[in-house]
Scaffold this motif. Structure first.
Motif, PDB file in Angstrom:
ATOM      1  N   ASP A  43    -105.393 151.851   6.259  1.00 53.99           N
ATOM      2  CA  ASP A  43    -106.375 151.382   5.378  1.00 53.99           C
ATOM      3  C   ASP A  43    -107.824 150.307   6.129  1.00 53.99           C
ATOM      4  O   ASP A  43    -108.773 149.710   5.361  1.00 53.99           O
ATOM      5  N   GLY A  44    -106.854 149.855   7.752  1.00 52.04           N
ATOM      6  CA  GLY A  44    -108.338 148.852   8.088  1.00 52.04           C
ATOM      7  C   GLY A  44    -106.535 147.627   8.145  1.00 52.04           C
ATOM      8  O   GLY A  44    -108.062 146.734   8.915  1.00 52.04           O
ATOM      9  N   SER A  45    -106.190 147.553   7.502  1.00 48.88           N
ATOM     10  CA  SER A  45    -105.923 145.945   7.553  1.00 48.88           C
ATOM     11  C   SER A  45    -104.589 145.366   8.765  1.00 48.88           C
ATOM     12  O   SER A  45    -104.228 146.720   8.814  1.00 48.88           O
ATOM     13  N   ALA A  46    -104.797 144.761   9.003  1.00 52.66           N
ATOM     14  CA  ALA A  46    -103.634 144.156   9.931  1.00 52.66           C
ATOM     15  C   ALA A  46    -102.703 143.855   9.350  1.00 52.66           C
ATOM     16  O   ALA A  46    -102.536 142.697   8.196  1.00 52.66           O
ATOM     17  N   VAL A  47    -101.251 144.292   9.913  1.00 53.75           N
ATOM     18  CA  VAL A  47    -100.232 143.987   8.960  1.00 53.75           C
ATOM     19  C   VAL A  47     -99.479 143.276  10.071  1.00 53.75           C
ATOM     20  O   VAL A  47     -98.132 142.346   9.459  1.00 53.75           O
ATOM     21  N   THR A  48     -99.835 143.849  11.485  1.00 53.42           N
ATOM     22  CA  THR A  48     -99.089 142.610  12.812  1.00 53.42           C
ATOM     23  C   THR A  48     -99.375 142.652  13.232  1.00 53.42           C
ATOM     24  O   THR A  48    -100.315 143.160  13.498  1.00 53.42           O
ATOM     25  N   TYR A  49     -99.184 141.145  14.423  1.00 55.24           N
ATOM     26  CA  TYR A  49    -100.025 140.080  15.277  1.00 55.24           C
ATOM     27  C   TYR A  49     -98.838 140.428  16.075  1.00 55.24           C
ATOM     28  O   TYR A  49     -97.835 140.243  16.331  1.00 55.24           O
ATOM     29  N   ALA A  50     -99.659 141.515  17.700  1.00 54.51           N
ATOM     30  CA  ALA A  50     -98.480 141.726  18.292  1.00 54.51           C
ATOM     31  C   ALA A  50     -99.209 140.712  20.146  1.00 54.51           C
ATOM     32  O   ALA A  50    -100.326 141.026  20.142  1.00 54.51           O
ATOM     33  N   VAL A  51     -98.288 140.434  20.441  1.00 54.02           N
ATOM     34  CA  VAL A  51     -98.488 139.153  21.801  1.00 54.02           C
ATOM     35  C   VAL A  51     -97.617 139.856  23.061  1.00 54.02           C
ATOM     36  O   VAL A  51     -96.401 140.268  22.554  1.00 54.02           O
ATOM     37  N   ILE A  52     -98.360 140.748  23.964  1.00 56.06           N
ATOM     38  CA  ILE A  52     -97.746 141.613  24.773  1.00 56.06           C
ATOM     39  C   ILE A  52     -98.332 140.746  26.237  1.00 56.06           C
ATOM     40  O   ILE A  52     -99.479 140.093  26.326  1.00 56.06           O
TER      41      ILE A  52
END
Length: 197
Positions: free
Chosen positions: A41-50
């Protein structure tokens, strides 16, 4: 990741569960990238730091942050939470954040970084405001604006353009003086330059 000098592409992360990366930021000094992993649905569910060394961290995000609202100033990231607050965090740490809230009952339509990363230009209710990213008093720039359907801030941070009516109309706002000028449009296309002189 693309190494600009050599034009070599390096894969530093991959998703295999059907979710998608929403690239947000790259910190050249720390050699880290930040991205949201989005739901269908376009919602941000996780923030990834790579990191470029392929080490990564994935931090769950609270519900109510549309990925399209997440953007970077170069060192900091912001996202609009449920239309009521702006969350600000560093590229490397989603958990270390601050929240800037709208007045009770008012809805934040859009938030964009102003050049330099110290201020955020915010379309809230019928106003355009400038909020310090570190917190503090909100400065009202313009009042009586139509309900925004998008917000753009010029690269020099001097002007914002608030579009409305589904992008078929727009008004330019001088962020220092608050002066407004209609943007000449034909449908969804700009047809003439805007000047405040």
């Amino acid at each position: 990741m693309l190494d600009a000098p050599t034009r070599v592409i390096h894969e530093i992360a991959r998703l295999s569960d059907g979710s998608k990366f929403w690239p947000v930021a790259w910190d050249r000094d720390s050699r880290l990238t930040g991205a949201c992993i989005t739901a269908a649905d376009g919602s941000a569910v996780t923030y990834a730091v790579i990191g470029e060394d392929a080490l990564s961290a994935r931090i769950p995000m609270e519900a109510g942050i549309p990925a399209r609202t997440v953007q970077s100033s170069g060192k900091f990231v912001l996202g609009v939470v449920n239309g009521a607050a702006i969350r600000v965090w560093g590229i490397a740490s989603y958990t270390d954040h601050r929240e800037l809230g709208a007045s009770a009952g008012e809805r934040i339509a859009f938030a964009r970084w102003r050049t330099g990363g110290g201020d955020i230009v915010v379309s809230v209710a019928d106003r355009l405001e400038i909020w310090p990213a570190q917190g503090g008093l909100h400065g009202v720039v313009a009042r009586g604006l139509p309900a925004a359907t998008d917000l753009l801030v010029s690269t020099d941070g001097a002007m914002a353009v608030v579009s409305f009516d589904g992008g078929r109309s727009a008004v330019a706002v001088d962020l220092e003086t608050g002066r407004t000028a209609p943007v000449p449009m034909a449908g969804e296309r700009l047809v003439a330059a805007v000047s405040f002189r």
